[in-house]
Each structure stands twice: as C-alpha cells, then as structure tokens.
Design a protein around this motif. Structure first.
Motif, PDB file in Angstrom:
ATOM      1  N   GLU A 124     -25.044  22.600  24.352  1.00 52.75           N
ATOM      2  CA  GLU A 124     -25.965  21.445  24.375  1.00 52.75           C
ATOM      3  C   GLU A 124     -27.190  21.753  23.515  1.00 52.75           C
ATOM      4  OE1 GLU A 124     -25.747  18.453  25.609  1.00 52.75           O
ATOM      5  OE2 GLU A 124     -24.307  18.507  27.259  1.00 52.75           O
ATOM      6  N   ARG A 125     -27.717  22.954  23.666  1.00 52.68           N
ATOM      7  CA  ARG A 125     -28.901  23.359  22.886  1.00 52.68           C
ATOM      8  C   ARG A 125     -28.564  23.405  21.394  1.00 52.68           C
ATOM      9  NH1 ARG A 125     -30.245  28.665  21.711  1.00 52.68           N
ATOM     10  NH2 ARG A 125     -28.887  29.440  23.378  1.00 52.68           N
ATOM     11  N   LEU A 126     -27.389  23.896  21.077  1.00 49.16           N
ATOM     12  CA  LEU A 126     -26.946  23.963  19.675  1.00 49.16           C
ATOM     13  C   LEU A 126     -26.912  22.561  19.046  1.00 49.16           C
ATOM     14  CD1 LEU A 126     -25.589  25.460  17.234  1.00 49.16           C
ATOM     15  CD2 LEU A 126     -23.401  25.140  18.424  1.00 49.16           C
ATOM     16  N   LEU A 127     -26.351  21.611  19.771  1.00 47.49           N
ATOM     17  CA  LEU A 127     -26.231  20.253  19.233  1.00 47.49           C
ATOM     18  C   LEU A 127     -27.595  19.575  19.156  1.00 47.49           C
ATOM     19  CD1 LEU A 127     -22.974  18.871  20.896  1.00 47.49           C
ATOM     20  CD2 LEU A 127     -23.265  20.099  18.761  1.00 47.49           C
ATOM     21  N   GLU A 128     -28.360  19.708  20.234  1.00 49.17           N
ATOM     22  CA  GLU A 128     -29.674  19.076  20.278  1.00 49.17           C
ATOM     23  C   GLU A 128     -30.582  19.610  19.170  1.00 49.17           C
ATOM     24  OE1 GLU A 128     -31.009  18.856  24.493  1.00 49.17           O
ATOM     25  OE2 GLU A 128     -33.003  19.024  23.567  1.00 49.17           O
ATOM     26  N   GLY A 129     -30.590  20.919  19.003  1.00 50.23           N
ATOM     27  CA  GLY A 129     -31.456  21.554  18.008  1.00 50.23           C
ATOM     28  C   GLY A 129     -31.054  21.194  16.582  1.00 50.23           C
ATOM     29  N   THR A 130     -29.768  21.150  16.330  1.00 51.22           N
ATOM     30  CA  THR A 130     -29.313  20.866  14.961  1.00 51.22           C
ATOM     31  C   THR A 130     -29.572  19.401  14.605  1.00 51.22           C
ATOM     32  OG1 THR A 130     -27.593  22.537  15.324  1.00 51.22           O
ATOM     33  CG2 THR A 130     -27.419  21.219  13.331  1.00 51.22           C
ATOM     34  N   GLU A 131     -29.371  18.514  15.574  1.00 51.64           N
ATOM     35  CA  GLU A 131     -29.650  17.097  15.299  1.00 51.64           C
ATOM     36  C   GLU A 131     -31.155  16.868  15.146  1.00 51.64           C
ATOM     37  OE1 GLU A 131     -28.030  14.232  18.103  1.00 51.64           O
ATOM     38  OE2 GLU A 131     -27.926  12.756  16.466  1.00 51.64           O
ATOM     39  N   LYS A 132     -31.924  17.534  15.972  1.00 52.08           N
ATOM     40  CA  LYS A 132     -33.389  17.432  15.877  1.00 52.08           C
ATOM     41  C   LYS A 132     -33.873  17.958  14.520  1.00 52.08           C
ATOM     42  CE  LYS A 132     -37.460  16.927  18.013  1.00 52.08           C
ATOM     43  NZ  LYS A 132     -38.157  15.684  17.788  1.00 52.08           N
ATOM     44  N   ALA A 133     -33.235  19.021  14.032  1.00 50.69           N
ATOM     45  CA  ALA A 133     -33.585  19.576  12.714  1.00 50.69           C
ATOM     46  C   ALA A 133     -33.366  18.516  11.635  1.00 50.69           C
ATOM     47  CB  ALA A 133     -32.749  20.817  12.424  1.00 50.69           C
ATOM     48  N   LEU A 134     -32.275  17.766  11.759  1.00 46.89           N
ATOM     49  CA  LEU A 134     -32.002  16.699  10.782  1.00 46.89           C
ATOM     50  C   LEU A 134     -33.113  15.650  10.837  1.00 46.89           C
ATOM     51  CD1 LEU A 134     -30.343  15.134   8.725  1.00 46.89           C
ATOM     52  CD2 LEU A 134     -28.909  14.290  10.593  1.00 46.89           C
ATOM     53  N   TYR A 135     -33.468  15.203  12.038  1.00 47.77           N
ATOM     54  CA  TYR A 135     -34.480  14.140  12.143  1.00 47.77           C
ATOM     55  C   TYR A 135     -35.871  14.630  11.743  1.00 47.77           C
ATOM     56  CZ  TYR A 135     -31.102  10.743  13.498  1.00 47.77           C
ATOM     57  OH  TYR A 135     -30.046   9.877  13.446  1.00 47.77           O
ATOM     58  N   ASN A 136     -36.191  15.853  12.047  1.00 44.38           N
ATOM     59  CA  ASN A 136     -37.477  16.399  11.587  1.00 44.38           C
ATOM     60  C   ASN A 136     -37.499  16.527  10.069  1.00 44.38           C
ATOM     61  OD1 ASN A 136     -38.548  16.505  14.137  1.00 44.38           O
ATOM     62  ND2 ASN A 136     -38.147  18.687  14.441  1.00 44.38           N
ATOM     63  N   ALA A 137     -36.370  16.883   9.485  1.00 47.85           N
ATOM     64  CA  ALA A 137     -36.280  16.988   8.020  1.00 47.85           C
ATOM     65  C   ALA A 137     -36.470  15.613   7.389  1.00 47.85           C
ATOM     66  CB  ALA A 137     -34.926  17.577   7.619  1.00 47.85           C
ATOM     67  N   ILE A 138     -35.870  14.605   7.987  1.00 50.25           N
ATOM     68  CA  ILE A 138     -35.954  13.245   7.432  1.00 50.25           C
ATOM     69  C   ILE A 138     -37.408  12.776   7.369  1.00 50.25           C
ATOM     70  CG2 ILE A 138     -35.353  10.816   7.892  1.00 50.25           C
ATOM     71  CD1 ILE A 138     -32.594  11.902   8.898  1.00 50.25           C
ATOM     72  N   GLU A 139     -38.218  13.198   8.345  1.00 52.76           N
ATOM     73  CA  GLU A 139     -39.639  12.816   8.331  1.00 52.76           C
ATOM     74  C   GLU A 139     -40.387  13.363   7.114  1.00 52.76           C
ATOM     75  OE1 GLU A 139     -41.874  13.385  11.872  1.00 52.76           O
ATOM     76  OE2 GLU A 139     -40.352  12.421  13.131  1.00 52.76           O
ATOM     77  N   GLU A 140     -39.839  14.388   6.503  1.00 49.83           N
ATOM     78  CA  GLU A 140     -40.479  14.990   5.317  1.00 49.83           C
ATOM     79  C   GLU A 140     -40.063  14.319   4.014  1.00 49.83           C
ATOM     80  OE1 GLU A 140     -42.811  17.311   5.502  1.00 49.83           O
ATOM     81  OE2 GLU A 140     -42.630  17.457   7.683  1.00 49.83           O
ATOM     82  N   VAL A 141     -39.148  13.368   4.128  1.00 48.71           N
ATOM     83  CA  VAL A 141     -38.571  12.759   2.925  1.00 48.71           C
ATOM     84  C   VAL A 141     -39.415  11.556   2.466  1.00 48.71           C
ATOM     85  CG1 VAL A 141     -36.482  11.680   1.988  1.00 48.71           C
ATOM     86  CG2 VAL A 141     -36.286  13.605   3.515  1.00 48.71           C
ATOM     87  N   TYR A 142     -40.550  11.852   1.816  1.00 50.09           N
ATOM     88  CA  TYR A 142     -41.379  10.778   1.253  1.00 50.09           C
ATOM     89  C   TYR A 142     -41.897  11.208  -0.115  1.00 50.09           C
ATOM     90  CZ  TYR A 142     -45.002  13.719   3.376  1.00 50.09           C
ATOM     91  OH  TYR A 142     -45.783  14.785   3.743  1.00 50.09           O
ATOM     92  N   ALA A 143     -42.171  10.214  -0.949  1.00 48.85           N
ATOM     93  CA  ALA A 143     -42.606  10.479  -2.323  1.00 48.85           C
ATOM     94  C   ALA A 143     -43.876  11.322  -2.330  1.00 48.85           C
ATOM     95  CB  ALA A 143     -42.835   9.163  -3.059  1.00 48.85           C
ATOM     96  N   GLY A 144     -43.891  12.335  -3.189  1.00 48.90           N
ATOM     97  CA  GLY A 144     -45.052  13.206  -3.324  1.00 48.90           C
ATOM     98  C   GLY A 144     -44.945  14.477  -2.512  1.00 48.90           C
ATOM     99  N   ASN A 145     -44.056  14.490  -1.508  1.00 48.47           N
ATOM    100  CA  ASN A 145     -43.909  15.703  -0.703  1.00 48.47           C
ATOM    101  C   ASN A 145     -43.049  16.720  -1.459  1.00 48.47           C
ATOM    102  OD1 ASN A 145     -44.253  17.406   1.476  1.00 48.47           O
ATOM    103  ND2 ASN A 145     -42.725  16.395   2.766  1.00 48.47           N
ATOM    104  N   LYS A 146     -43.187  17.986  -1.088  1.00 49.01           N
ATOM    105  CA  LYS A 146     -42.357  19.024  -1.710  1.00 49.01           C
ATOM    106  C   LYS A 146     -40.983  19.052  -1.051  1.00 49.01           C
ATOM    107  CE  LYS A 146     -46.130  22.250  -2.708  1.00 49.01           C
ATOM    108  NZ  LYS A 146     -46.842  23.408  -2.137  1.00 49.01           N
ATOM    109  N   LEU A 147     -39.978  19.173  -1.878  1.00 46.82           N
ATOM    110  CA  LEU A 147     -38.605  19.284  -1.371  1.00 46.82           C
ATOM    111  C   LEU A 147     -38.499  20.442  -0.367  1.00 46.82           C
ATOM    112  CD1 LEU A 147     -35.561  18.590  -1.440  1.00 46.82           C
ATOM    113  CD2 LEU A 147     -35.367  20.068  -3.450  1.00 46.82           C
ATOM    114  N   GLU A 148     -39.215  21.513  -0.638  1.00 50.87           N
ATOM    115  CA  GLU A 148     -39.128  22.690   0.228  1.00 50.87           C
ATOM    116  C   GLU A 148     -39.564  22.394   1.667  1.00 50.87           C
ATOM    117  OE1 GLU A 148     -41.554  26.101  -0.854  1.00 50.87           O
ATOM    118  OE2 GLU A 148     -39.866  27.427  -0.351  1.00 50.87           O
ATOM    119  N   ASN A 149     -40.405  21.383   1.840  1.00 47.42           N
ATOM    120  CA  ASN A 149     -40.832  21.032   3.204  1.00 47.42           C
ATOM    121  C   ASN A 149     -39.687  20.460   4.038  1.00 47.42           C
ATOM    122  OD1 ASN A 149     -43.407  21.991   2.886  1.00 47.42           O
ATOM    123  ND2 ASN A 149     -44.232  20.022   2.162  1.00 47.42           N
TER     124      ASN A 149
END
Ligand code: MF3
Ligand code: CO
Length: 253
Positions: A124-149
């Motif tokens: 459960e933790r594996l799935l929750e954490g990996t999906e959360k990682a995806l959604y947290n990454a998506i929040e960084e996807v805006y113009a002007g931000n660094k890809l590395e973020n």
C-alpha cells in the motif's frame, strides 16, 4: 536538444490520444483479478481498441520490435513486462499496466499500478508513495520552472515514503513521437538541464522499488525486474505545459 513545442490545436490531438489511453486503463481495471493472466489483459485491450477506436494505433506494438499493445509488469517487474499467458495474477499481487496510442500523428502514454485484491501494508505504501510522487511532480510542470525540479519532486516524495527511486529509467517528451526529448528523470542530477516552456508535453513516469532500486533486464530484451525480485511500482501521465500551468491529458472524461 530539440524539444517540440505544440500549438493549442496540436495539444488537443495529444489530449485525444491520451484520453483513449486513460479510458483503456479504466476499462482494464475490471480485468485485474486473481486468475487473470497478463495475456488476458492484452487480449482485452486489443478487442476494446478495435471496437472503440479503430483509427487509433497502439504505440508500443512494433516500437523497436516490441511485441504487444501493453506493458504488463507484475510485482518484481518494474516496467516493459511483455504480457504472457503464464504470468497469472493472484491475490496480493500488484500489476503495472502501461499503454500508449497514436491518433492522427499524435501520441498519448499512461500507466497505473493496480492492486490484485488486498495487498500488504508495505505494498500500500509503495503504491501510495509512487502515485503521490507523480502528482507532486506534475505540480512542478509549469513554464519557467527547471526540468530538474520535476525529478526532485519525484525523488523527495519517494524518499519520504521510504521507497527506492529508480533512477535508471524515466519519462520523456511526447507529441508527434512516443519518445521525444527531453529525458524526464526520476532523480535530480540525472537528466538534462533546461527550463520548461509553454507547449511542451511530458510523459512523467516515476518508478520505485519497495526494497531496492537496483534493476536488471531479462533475456527477452524488454522486461525490467528488481535484481532481488522484490516489488516495484510505476505510474505515468501525459502532461501539457499550458499558460495556466500543468494540464494532465491522460485522464478519462
Ligand atoms: N511508457 C513506456 C515508456 O515510455 C512504455 C514503452 S514500451 C515500448 O517507456 F515498447 F514502447 F518501448
Ligand atoms: Co512512457
């Protein structure tokens, strides 16, 4: 590095392809149960696609010789599992289903890890954490931000969940090709350094191991597994950078 920037009209086409993929994953949800084989999922999606979107082309099939529509990766399989009749799901398993289509020259790509019945607390933790990682990454996807973020968000989230970020594989630009530049890393310091721009589309795909990040490839030339056969998870969305920030294209209606 040439990064493709899409017009609003072109983004609509990537969105259409991505929605097909999202609907396909929704459809497959009911097929994930004990006793079903990875090949059953492959057969189900072949029929579904022909019936519902005869003009969509399965993007993985024939890509560098890949032999199936889906990647079906069970438990210790991280990504690129070739669906087989012999791989039968059982209660407590997890299965990543990855699908991509091309529609009128534009691509969509998405993956989800499903539970087979009830799973352990660690899983459960594996799935929750990996999906959360995806959604947290998506929040960084805006113009002007660094890809590395994007990579940093994935890495930090997985660490917070005490998971092992798999740095060897990652996401990619997507648009008129399935795999475009840039490489979208799951760990900072791994991918190219660049600023995100409006019109870019990224397929973001965090992968994590419950106990290890070390992987190996099977002799079939595709299937990636954890070296000690402990479980791993994988989630993926196709995300556009718009004037209003990130837009997840691979969501069903
Ligand atoms: N979503 C996966 C990826 O982008 C699936 C690719 S399978 C392949 O790597 F056959 F197309 F390579
Ligand atoms: Co992908």
């Amino acid at each position: 590095m040439t990064v493709e920037l899409l017009t609003k009209e072109q983004l609509e086409k990537v969105k259409f392809a991505s929605k097909i993929v999202a609907q396909a994953l929704e459809y497959l949800k009911d097929f994930v149960k004990p006793g079903a084989s990875a090949w059953d999922l492959e057969m189900a999606i072949r029929d579904w696609l022909k019936k519902n979107y005869p003009n969509a082309r399965p993007a993985f099939y024939g890509y560098r010789g890949y032999p199936a529509y889906l990647c079906v990766s069970v438990n210790e399989e991280v990504v690129h599992g070739i669906p087989r009749k012999e791989r039968v799901l059982k209660e407590g398993d997890i299965v990543s289903i990855d699908f991509g289509v091309e529609y009128e020259g534009f691509y969509g790509d998405s993956a989800k890890t499903f539970k087979v019945g009830e799973v352990s607390k660690d899983i459960e933790r594996l799935l929750e954490g990996t999906e959360k990682a995806l959604y947290n990454a998506i929040e960084e996807v805006y113009a002007g931000n660094k890809l590395e973020n994007v990579a940093r968000a994935i890495y930090k989230t997985l660490k917070k969940y005490r998971l092992h970020p798999i740095c060897k594989y990652g996401g990619h630009g997507i648009g008129t090709k399935l795999h475009n530049e840039p490489f979208v890393a799951n760990c900072p310091g791994v991918g190219p350094k660049m600023k995100l721009k409006e019109g870019m589309v990224l397929a973001i795909e965090p992968m994590a191991g419950l106990k290890t990040a070390k992987t190996m490839e099977l002799a079939d030339g595709w299937t990636v597994i954890t070296w000690n056969r402990t479980p791993a998870a994988h989630f993926e969305h196709t995300v556009a950078i718009t004037e209003n920030g990130p837009e997840i294209l691979s969501l069903p209606d």
